[in-house]
Design a protein around this motif. Structure first.
Motif, PDB file in Angstrom:
ATOM      1  N   LEU A 246      39.129 -13.359  50.280  1.00  0.00           N
ATOM      2  CA  LEU A 246      38.803 -11.751  50.380  1.00  0.00           C
ATOM      3  C   LEU A 246      39.151 -11.439  51.674  1.00  0.00           C
ATOM      4  CD1 LEU A 246      36.770 -10.909  47.235  1.00  0.00           C
ATOM      5  CD2 LEU A 246      38.920 -10.179  47.450  1.00  0.00           C
ATOM      6  N   TYR A 247      38.191 -12.067  52.384  1.00  0.00           N
ATOM      7  CA  TYR A 247      37.750 -11.735  54.013  1.00  0.00           C
ATOM      8  C   TYR A 247      39.223 -11.845  54.608  1.00  0.00           C
ATOM      9  CZ  TYR A 247      35.906 -11.564  58.468  1.00  0.00           C
ATOM     10  OH  TYR A 247      35.459 -11.226  59.783  1.00  0.00           O
ATOM     11  N   GLU A 248      39.901 -13.109  54.410  1.00  0.00           N
ATOM     12  CA  GLU A 248      41.226 -13.355  55.089  1.00  0.00           C
ATOM     13  C   GLU A 248      41.999 -12.282  55.033  1.00  0.00           C
ATOM     14  OE1 GLU A 248      41.156 -18.164  55.076  1.00  0.00           O
ATOM     15  OE2 GLU A 248      43.195 -17.166  55.311  1.00  0.00           O
ATOM     16  N   GLN A 249      42.374 -12.183  53.577  1.00  0.00           N
ATOM     17  CA  GLN A 249      43.178 -11.157  53.337  1.00  0.00           C
ATOM     18  C   GLN A 249      42.903  -9.632  54.111  1.00  0.00           C
ATOM     19  OE1 GLN A 249      42.927 -11.049  48.796  1.00  0.00           O
ATOM     20  NE2 GLN A 249      44.277 -12.624  48.632  1.00  0.00           N
ATOM     21  N   ASN A 250      41.775  -9.310  54.055  1.00  0.00           N
ATOM     22  CA  ASN A 250      41.141  -8.244  54.625  1.00  0.00           C
ATOM     23  C   ASN A 250      41.495  -8.263  56.110  1.00  0.00           C
ATOM     24  OD1 ASN A 250      40.513  -6.394  52.691  1.00  0.00           O
ATOM     25  ND2 ASN A 250      38.308  -6.296  52.928  1.00  0.00           N
ATOM     26  N   GLN A 251      41.308  -9.361  56.674  1.00  0.00           N
ATOM     27  CA  GLN A 251      41.558  -9.252  58.126  1.00  0.00           C
ATOM     28  C   GLN A 251      43.196  -9.137  58.384  1.00  0.00           C
ATOM     29  OE1 GLN A 251      38.597  -9.415  59.805  1.00  0.00           O
ATOM     30  NE2 GLN A 251      38.531 -11.098  61.026  1.00  0.00           N
ATOM     31  N   ASN A 252      43.951  -9.638  57.666  1.00  0.00           N
ATOM     32  CA  ASN A 252      45.341  -9.620  57.810  1.00  0.00           C
ATOM     33  C   ASN A 252      45.677  -8.050  57.562  1.00  0.00           C
ATOM     34  OD1 ASN A 252      45.496 -12.259  58.242  1.00  0.00           O
ATOM     35  ND2 ASN A 252      46.170 -12.540  56.080  1.00  0.00           N
ATOM     36  N   ASP A 253      45.295  -7.499  56.567  1.00  0.00           N
ATOM     37  CA  ASP A 253      45.587  -5.927  56.133  1.00  0.00           C
ATOM     38  C   ASP A 253      45.252  -5.271  57.394  1.00  0.00           C
ATOM     39  OD1 ASP A 253      45.682  -5.847  52.742  1.00  0.00           O
ATOM     40  OD2 ASP A 253      46.733  -6.969  53.849  1.00  0.00           O
ATOM     41  N   VAL A 254      43.834  -5.486  57.634  1.00  0.00           N
ATOM     42  CA  VAL A 254      43.337  -4.440  58.908  1.00  0.00           C
ATOM     43  C   VAL A 254      44.264  -4.664  60.117  1.00  0.00           C
ATOM     44  CG1 VAL A 254      41.406  -4.294  60.361  1.00  0.00           C
ATOM     45  CG2 VAL A 254      40.922  -4.442  58.154  1.00  0.00           C
ATOM     46  N   ASN A 255      44.511  -5.708  60.375  1.00  0.00           N
ATOM     47  CA  ASN A 255      45.408  -5.894  61.434  1.00  0.00           C
ATOM     48  C   ASN A 255      46.821  -5.243  61.410  1.00  0.00           C
ATOM     49  OD1 ASN A 255      43.770  -7.400  63.089  1.00  0.00           O
ATOM     50  ND2 ASN A 255      44.407  -9.442  62.387  1.00  0.00           N
ATOM     51  N   GLU A 256      47.421  -5.345  60.217  1.00  0.00           N
ATOM     52  CA  GLU A 256      48.629  -4.547  59.773  1.00  0.00           C
ATOM     53  C   GLU A 256      48.430  -3.089  59.682  1.00  0.00           C
ATOM     54  OE1 GLU A 256      50.709  -6.912  56.426  1.00  0.00           O
ATOM     55  OE2 GLU A 256      51.870  -5.239  56.602  1.00  0.00           O
TER      56      GLU A 256
END
Lengths: 222, 196
Positions: B39-49
């Motif tokens: 979940l955290y990784e997905q969030n990191q990616n989405d936040v950057n995007e």
């Protein structure tokens, strides 16, 4: 209680400023015990009472050794010692349970009380509470928190551990007459509800209302 | 569905509501931690995007994942903390040496916590009354009678009571003894209080 068993003379006078008879000391222990048992929150530390009672028990045990073996009196005195030791142990256990249950709040209260306020914890209880806190925190870190995402590796203990419910109801007996105790404050819907507490009367009230009266000794929880 | 595994851990404890300690669910813990990592990784990616390409439509999913992360953390700490409370109760019931079948239910870190807890407790008890010490894990019940009927569960040899008489504690023998003398032996399992 036979006075001969408590006959240890002068030592008692040196311990406290105001001299207490053994009977008064035990009565004080029982009051502290009942208050602690029925109060939802941890009450002030009564280390002087604990220490005096333990000294008393030591004297009683020593006196008991001198009594002729097989004497019927010995068993009655033995029972008395066991009773007092039970009350003392139960009192200390009550306190320890509350310290463990509310440990972040207890430590916070002790940290933030002014110098003029009496101690909530004895030095030994304080050490125990700090160790309990450290032990629990390092456990949670080691077993799970350190394996969590970086922004979730701490838990705020003050928020995570519930506080004692000061609105729980307690039974009490009034020792000193009190006037104008505010039971319900004035709101838009109701007038303020105020009572007088007559000496010797018994009530069932919210702890929060009468908390200061417990620490001043004006009421006794039952 | 997110947080299912974490909830399962809670239910596992809730089912055993008499204070028993189930086996440490190492697997369950690992699965929840893995879910959190994902979940955290997905969030990191989405936040950057979301930041670099102004994709504000990603924000609701970021918030949802963050809530799931918080819920997982909360469920896990609740599971672990509730187990600690059960383990704490074991010290007061069994004494400082836990039976092997109970130790088996605990993970290494829990054993470590228990060891530290009983040390703190011992130090505290020793310090009572200005260094005199008092074992407050004894005297759990108010003394009701002076003498109690006890049955001997195993051979324990000779036992002297206060007035000088010596009793032979042989397995299955029954005796009428002073209560305070028997408490320790009852806890150790040598004697059994016979209540008629």
């Amino acid at each position: 209680m036979s006075d001969t068993l408590f006959d240890d003379g002068s030592e008692q006078d040196d311990i406290q400023e105001d001299v207490m008879t053994p009977a008064e000391l035990i009565a004080k222990l029982e009051e502290a015990w009942l208050n602690e048992k029925f109060s939802p929150e941890l009450l002030e530390s009564r280390s002087e009472v604990v220490e005096c009672v333990m000294e008393q028990l030591t004297h009683m045990e020593a006196n008991l050794q001198r009594v002729k073996k097989g004497d019927a009196k010995a068993s009655v005195h033995r029972m008395e010692i066991d009773r007092i030791r039970f009350v003392l142990s139960s009192y200390l256990r009550s306190r320890l349970q509350k310290i463990e249950k509310f440990f972040p709040h207890v430590l916070e209260r002790e940290k933030s009380r002014g110098d003029s306020y009496p101690s909530l914890l004895s030095p030994e209880e304080f050490a125990f509470a700090k160790e309990y806190h450290a032990n629990t925190e390092s456990y949670l870190k080691a077993v799970a928190l350190k394996r969590m995402p970086p922004n979730l590796q701490t838990v705020d203990m003050l928020k995570a551990v519930p506080e004692p419910c000061l609105d729980s109801f307690v039974f009490l007996r009034v020792k000193e007459r009190q006037e104008n105790i505010l039971v319900e404050p004035e709101t838009d819907d109701q007038r303020e509800y105020v009572v007088d507490l007559e000496e010797g009367s018994q009530h069932l009230m919210r702890y929060r209302t009468i908390a200061p009266l417990v620490s001043s000794g004006a009421v006794q929880l039952i | 569905m997110f947080c299912e595994k974490a909830l399962e851990l809670i239910r596992e404890l809730h089912r055993m509501n008499d204070g028993q300690l189930p086996t440490f669910n190492e697997d369950g813990l690992r699965q929840v931690l893995q879910e959190m990592e994902a979940l955290y990784e997905q969030n990191q990616n989405d936040v950057n995007e979301a930041k670099s390409e102004g994709r504000t439509d990603l924000i609701p999913s970021i918030k949802l994942r963050h809530c799931c992360l918080l819920r997982n953390q909360r469920c896990l700490t609740a599971y672990l903390y509730d187990r600690l409370l059960r383990i704490r109760a074991l010290r007061w019931e069994y004494g400082s040496v836990l039976p092997a079948n109970v130790r088996f239910q605990m993970c290494a870190e829990e054993l470590q916590w228990f060891s530290q807890y009983k040390k703190s407790l011992a130090i505290f008890m020793r310090s009572l009354g200005g260094g005199e010490g008092l074992d407050i894990t004894q005297d759990m019940k108010p003394p009701k009678s002076l003498y109690i009927e006890v049955r001997c569960l195993k051979d324990h040899g000779e036992f002297e009571i206060d007035d000088g008489t010596v009793i032979l504690l042989k397995k299955n023998s029954q005796h009428f003894l002073p209560r305070w003398k028997c408490e320790q032996l009852i806890r150790q399992g040598v004697l059994e209080h016979v209540m008629s």
